[in-house]
Motif scaffolding. Structure first.
Motif, short mmCIF file in Angstrom:
data_model
loop_
_atom_site.label_atom_id
_atom_site.label_comp_id
_atom_site.label_asym_id
_atom_site.label_seq_id
_atom_site.Cartn_x
_atom_site.Cartn_y
_atom_site.Cartn_z
N THR A 124 12.62 -7.04 59.81
CA THR A 124 12.14 -6.90 58.43
C THR A 124 10.76 -7.51 58.22
O THR A 124 9.89 -6.91 57.59
N THR A 125 10.54 -8.69 58.79
CA THR A 125 9.24 -9.36 58.64
C THR A 125 8.13 -8.52 59.25
O THR A 125 7.06 -8.33 58.64
N TYR A 128 7.38 -5.34 57.06
CA TYR A 128 6.57 -5.55 55.86
C TYR A 128 5.16 -6.05 56.19
O TYR A 128 4.23 -5.83 55.42
N THR A 129 5.02 -6.71 57.33
CA THR A 129 3.67 -7.10 57.76
C THR A 129 2.83 -5.85 58.07
O THR A 129 1.67 -5.74 57.64
#
Length: 232
Positions: A124-125, A128-129
């Motif tokens: 997820t990180t 979104y990055t």
């Protein structure tokens, strides 16, 4: 239901090819190169949506369906739309700003590749990055459209510059929908279902490609009909 919307898109692209081909036969003072770009956009896009309508161009990734054929479409048609915008910005000028066009296209490719990689990312990180990188690249595209490219456009007669402003405003507004639908759809927050997201992207892409080109070319043709279009 998604397939119906994909077929609707293919039909809209086919209609765009037919319309711009007919306009090309009577160019009304608009350079043929602008018609070639306008025809190439729905032709390329329609072919890849035909692949999706027939059940291809997709894969399951991170719990959702990734329509990778959309990215193959966008990586070609988005730069072509920017070429069309650049041709309007320099319509009555003696030269074209191809160096600026190269920077614009490069930033746009970053937008598209960031979206693709974000769709492929399971973390997820990371997702979104990558999404944030794409948004920043899109903002850079907007900066170039409304900065140096707009300055070129306003070196032309007022009415031709006005066509550029209208075209740039419409394209900017429509392109803002792509990151919005991405983050609201299955790839992001999941507030929109896959079917709804597909419908929104179909409508948005029809407006961005065929609808936008009708506005851009139609306004230039109208100026020519009134004797206000000057081509150098």
């Amino acid at each position: 239901m998604t397939e119906w919307w994909l077929w609707m898109y293919v039909a809209a692209m086919a209609g765009g090819v037919v319309l711009f081909t007919r306009w090309r036969a009577n160019p009304r003072g608009v350079p043929l190169s602008e018609y070639r770009v306008a025809i190439a956009i729905p032709l390329w896009s329609g072919c890849w949506y035909l692949v999706m309508a027939l059940g291809g161009g997709r894969t399951e990734v991170a719990g959702h369906t990734l329509y990778w054929a959309r990215y193959v479409d966008w990586v070609v048609t988005a730069p072509l739309l920017l070429v069309a915008l650049m041709l309007t910005a320099t319509h009555s000028l003696p030269g074209r700003c191809w160096r600026l066009m190269g920077v614009l296209a490069g930033a746009n490719v970053v937008v598209i590749l960031s979206g693709l990689l974000a769709d492929l990312a399971a973390d997820t990180t990371l997702r979104y990055t990558l999404y944030a990188i794409g948004v920043l690249a899109l903002l850079a595209v907007y900066g170039l459209i409304w900065g140096p490219l707009r300055a070129h456009a306003h070196g032309q007669p007022e009415r031709i510059a006005a066509v550029y402003t209208e075209a740039a405003l419409l394209l900017s507004a429509l392109w803002a929908g792509y990151p919005l639908f991405w983050v609201l759809g299955p790839s992001g927050l999941g507030l929109l279902g896959s079917s709804t997201t597909s419908l929104l992207l179909v409508v948005l892409s029809i407006l961005s490609k065929v609808g936008w080109s009708i506005l851009d070319l139609g306004r230039l043709r109208a100026l020519s009909a009134r004797g206000e279009l000057t081509v150098v």
